[in-house]
Design an enzyme around this catalytic site. Structure first.
Site, PDB file in Angstrom:
ATOM      1  N   ASP A 100       9.049   2.621   1.669  1.00 61.14           N
ATOM      2  CA  ASP A 100       7.938   3.331   1.967  1.00 61.14           C
ATOM      3  C   ASP A 100       7.787   2.988   3.623  1.00 61.14           C
ATOM      4  OD1 ASP A 100       5.439   4.133   2.984  1.00 61.14           O
ATOM      5  OD2 ASP A 100       4.361   3.375   0.963  1.00 61.14           O
ATOM      6  N   PHE A 112       0.763  -1.356   0.065  1.00 57.29           N
ATOM      7  CA  PHE A 112       0.012   0.017  -0.086  1.00 57.29           C
ATOM      8  C   PHE A 112       0.757   1.143  -0.032  1.00 57.29           C
ATOM      9  CE2 PHE A 112      -2.377   3.485   1.736  1.00 57.29           C
ATOM     10  CZ  PHE A 112      -3.463   3.450   1.148  1.00 57.29           C
ATOM     11  N   LYS A 132       2.817   9.558   8.349  1.00 58.29           N
ATOM     12  CA  LYS A 132       1.886   9.261   9.447  1.00 58.29           C
ATOM     13  C   LYS A 132       2.374   9.684  10.734  1.00 58.29           C
ATOM     14  CE  LYS A 132      -0.980   5.668   7.721  1.00 58.29           C
ATOM     15  NZ  LYS A 132      -0.504   4.789   6.448  1.00 58.29           N
TER      16      LYS A 132
HETATM   17  C1  LIG Z   1      -1.022   5.279   5.077  1.00 60.61           C
HETATM   18  C2  LIG Z   1       0.330   5.026   3.948  1.00 60.61           C
HETATM   19  C3  LIG Z   1       0.324   5.795   2.774  1.00 60.61           C
HETATM   20  C4  LIG Z   1      -0.592   6.889   2.455  1.00 60.61           C
HETATM   21  O1  LIG Z   1      -0.221   7.792   3.391  1.00 60.61           O
HETATM   22  P1  LIG Z   1      -1.204   9.032   3.182  1.00 60.61           P
HETATM   23  O2  LIG Z   1      -1.063  10.243   4.241  1.00 60.61           O
HETATM   24  O3  LIG Z   1      -2.658   8.501   3.775  1.00 60.61           O
HETATM   25  O4  LIG Z   1      -1.306   9.560   1.796  1.00 60.61           O
HETATM   26  C5  LIG Z   1       1.637   5.161   2.159  1.00 60.61           C
HETATM   27  N1  LIG Z   1       2.295   4.362   2.549  1.00 60.61           N
HETATM   28  C6  LIG Z   1       2.063   3.341   3.516  1.00 60.61           C
HETATM   29  C7  LIG Z   1       2.850   2.289   3.834  1.00 60.61           C
HETATM   30  C8  LIG Z   1       0.864   3.728   4.253  1.00 60.61           C
HETATM   31  O5  LIG Z   1       0.698   2.839   5.314  1.00 60.61           O
END
Ligand SMILES: *Cc1c(COP(=O)(O)O)cnc(C)c1O
Length: 396
Positions: free
Chosen positions: A222, A137, A251
């Protein structure tokens, strides 16, 4: 307003992009949330792995108030002290050399994707393919849903940008086989979050690093969810002895105040030049001052060690639960990013826990996800487990 009024007004005026739970938190303190009727809940969701320091942390509140009274926004036409200080703190505590600031995780990944494509154009090359993992994700912008290896996030939004290839996570042969003369980067979460809480195998990430070096590919991690202390290390890559070339964060960085960052290591630090990328709000004085306060707490406050220690305890307690209840299939995770895979639907468990004062989250249809504030104690875990066990008991 009471909960019923808040829900009715929301349903009338807000686009229904979320399937929301009928719950209206209005106030928080530490690991507790209070709803509009004043009822307390133990919050093991923490704003989806955002409120690492818990709710209403005094250092965060102080940073917001002081900076809001001094300077909130000026644009990146100018030099900004809190931005420079935050970048320095991030670089000095990571493998990176320089930082780009934005406002969310998707934007940080969008920046990483643009950087990877520009990197692929160096020395007259025309590489643009990025390999990502199935069940990953990476966010909800068009490029980020394309990077995300889950069709459910892409369906209906075609045509998608070209140049993304997906491979099974933790399968090194599949990754090696997916590389073509056009590949410029590999993008992975060291611990997959949204896809079901799957930590990478150490040999896998070490192998990915080796393959990227052999083929001149950028390795992008990420760590939007698993970074910043969540796994019991400041960055998840530190568990693996593998350093990425690009690291994305968001986050927990602002503990709820919106901010994202792309950290870039020596291999790619020269790729983006003036005019190549920008953000109006990215790196504003207020967001950066808040994030600096968060980072100071994470670094100095024993918070990351607490996440490691309480995380180990939590993991053990979940294993005890697994031994007792046959419908618990697996316990997974690192630090305070834990998953419990069930052989039954997770949603009724989430609802029953909430009715008893515990907030948890379900990913997929059957994986309970626990991402509490990193400041929780063993006693908080005991309380959560007591409620979870009551619920499991009532279901068996
Ligand atoms: C939540 C998340 C995102 C997206 O972040 P947003 O601030 O909602 O755009 C991207 N990568 C990972 C691994 C995430 O958990």
């Amino acid at each position: 307003m009471n909960s019923a009024e808040i829900i009715a007004l929301s349903d009338q005026y807000i686009l229904p992009t979320y399937g929301r739970l009928p719950f209206c938190p209005v106030r928080g303190e530490g690991a507790l949330l209070y709803d509009a009727e004043g009822r307390a809940y133990l919050d093991f969701v923490a704003g989806l792995a955002v409120n690492a320091l818990g709710h209403a942390h005094p250092a965060v509140t102080k940073a917001i108030c002081e900076q809001a009274g001094q300077l909130m926004h000026v644009s990146n036409l100018y030099y900004i002290e809190p931005q420079a200080r935050l970048a320095a703190a991030l670089v000095q505590n990571s493998c990176a050399s320089k930082v780009f600031f934005c406002n969310s995780g998707a934007e940080a990944n969008e920046a990483a994707i643009k950087l990877a494509r520009k990197y692929g154009k160096q020395n007259g090359a025309s590489k643009y393919e990025i390999i990502t993992a199935l069940q990953s994700f990476h966010g909800r912008t068009l490029a980020a849903i394309t990077a995300t290896g889950q069709p459910k996030y892409q369906r209906g939004f075609e045509p998608l940008p070209e140049g993304f290839t997906y491979v099974p996570f933790n399968d090194l042969d599949a990754l090696a086989a997916a590389i073509t003369p056009r590949t410029c980067a590999v993008m992975l979460e060291p611990v997959q979050g949204e896809g079901g809480v799957y930590p990478a195998d150490p040999q896998y990430l070490q192998g990915v690093r080796r393959i990227c070096d052999e083929h001149g590919l950028l390795l992008i991690f990420d760590e939007v969810q698993c970074g910043l202390g969540r796994t019991g290390q400041l960055f998840a890559y530190q568990h693996y002895g593998v350093e990425p070339d690009v690291l994305t964060l968001a986050k927990a960085l602002g503990n709820g105040f919106p901010i994202g960052a792309m950290l870039v290591g020596p291999k790619a630090v020269g790729v983006l030049q003036p005019g190549d990328h920008a953000s109006t709000f990215g790196g504003n004085p207020l967001a950066c001052r808040v994030a600096l306060a968060v980072l100071e707490q994470l670094l100095a406050g024993g918070v990351v060690d607490n996440a490691a220690r309480v995380g180990r305890y939590f993991y053990q307690r979940l294993q005890e639960l697994q031994a007792k209840y046959p419908f618990v299939r697996q316990v997974r995770g690192l630090g305070l990013m834990l998953g419990l895979e069930l052989e039954r639907e997770g949603r009724p468990v989430v609802d029953a826990c909430r009715a008893r004062g515990l907030l948890i989250n379900c990913v997929g249809t059957n994986i309970l996800r626990f991402v509490p504030p990193l400041i929780i104690s063993e006693a908080d875990v005991d309380r959560a487990l007591e409620i979870l066990e009551q619920v499991f008991c009532s279901f068996s």
